[in-house]
Design a protein around this motif. Structure first.
Motif, PDB file in Angstrom:
ATOM      1  N   SER A  22      14.297   6.168   2.258  1.00 55.45           N
ATOM      2  CA  SER A  22      13.559   4.969   1.852  1.00 55.45           C
ATOM      3  C   SER A  22      14.326   4.215   0.775  1.00 55.45           C
ATOM      4  O   SER A  22      15.246   4.766   0.154  1.00 55.45           O
ATOM      5  N   MET A 189       7.950  -0.935  -0.601  1.00 59.61           N
ATOM      6  CA  MET A 189       6.886  -0.454  -1.474  1.00 59.61           C
ATOM      7  C   MET A 189       6.719  -1.369  -2.685  1.00 59.61           C
ATOM      8  O   MET A 189       5.594  -1.698  -3.090  1.00 59.61           O
ATOM      9  N   LYS A 192       4.743  -4.579  -2.132  1.00 59.61           N
ATOM     10  CA  LYS A 192       3.291  -4.402  -2.162  1.00 59.61           C
ATOM     11  C   LYS A 192       2.790  -4.272  -3.598  1.00 59.61           C
ATOM     12  O   LYS A 192       1.799  -4.890  -3.991  1.00 59.61           O
TER      13      LYS A 192
END
Length: 247
Positions: A22, A189, A192
């Motif tokens: 990620s 991430m 968000k």
């Protein structure tokens, strides 16, 4: 990759990337493949590892805090030219309510794991008589005080201390060690988390360049620090923060 961010010295070399499933770790693994490097991608997300394998990475699902497992895996890789320590976790909570076990978990993932991974890779490189480069993905949180970031900031400060200690110890073997210290970086991430204007705008106002970092803003300096073009740079903690820590 643009022409300006192409580093021929990375072609054909082998790099281990932790936290490769990620964010910055994944983007770095893909960028190294684009540079012609061999990439050993480590992480715990099977689906993401599968995508990286399709992109050309050699993938290994493991918990990097397991030093015995990591040492065994590294020992079977053959030639290794460096490491990108990108694995880590974030926890934001007031210091007044932060549980001791949460502090321990953040330090284990961010500092202890980085030290273990660097130890395993460096041992392997030294045994093979191989020079190279280690880059630790730290944070601006290690350089300034941030509200509700006690565990995270302290763990990243520890990572920077690991960088300096390893710089001294591994330098005679020709292994350079540096940190990069990004500001908020627009991973999926982060997009968000920072989408709310009441949270985003005060942070942007504190960054002189007036924007958050994009993935390429962080990955390109990592590639540079891995490359021969950075051959005299070691022990550095490089802010990639649009001037945030200059205040």
């Amino acid at each position: 990759m643009s022409e300006q961010s192409h580093y021929p010295s990375l072609n054909g070399r082998c790099y281990v990337v932790t936290g490769a499933t990620s964010g910055i770790g994944e983007a770095t693994a893909r960028a190294l493949i684009d540079q012609g490097a061999r990439v050993v991608a480590l992480g715990r997300n099977a689906e993401a590892l599968s995508r990286l394998a399709e992109y050309g990475c050699e993938t290994h699902p493991l918990d990097i805090t397991d030093s015995a497992q990591l040492e065994q895996m590294i020992g079977g890789l053959g030639v290794v030219d460096g490491l990108i320590n990108s694995a880590g976790i974030t926890h934001v909570e007031s210091a007044l309510t932060l549980p001791a076990e949460r502090i321990d978990a953040v330090f284990q993932a961010n500092a202890r794991a980085a030290a273990i991974a660097a130890r395993c890779v460096a041992r392997h490189m030294i045994e093979a008589g191989r020079a190279g480069s280690i880059v630790n993905v730290s944070s601006q949180a290690s350089l300034v005080g941030l509200d509700a970031h006690l565990a995270y900031s302290a763990s990243k400060a520890a990572m920077d201390a690991i960088t300096r200690a390893l710089c001294l110890e591994l330098g005679p073997a020709g292994i350079r060690v540096n940190s990069v210290n990004p500001t908020v970086t627009m991973t999926p991430m982060a997009e968000k988390v920072w989408s709310a204007p009441e949270k985003r705008e005060p942070m942007l106002a504190a960054i002189p360049l007036g924007r958050f970092a994009e993935m390429a803003d962080v990955v390109t300096p990592i590639l540079f620090l891995l490359s021969d073009e950075a051959g005299m740079i070691s022990g550095v903690c490089l802010p990639i923060d649009g001037g945030y820590t200059a205040r």
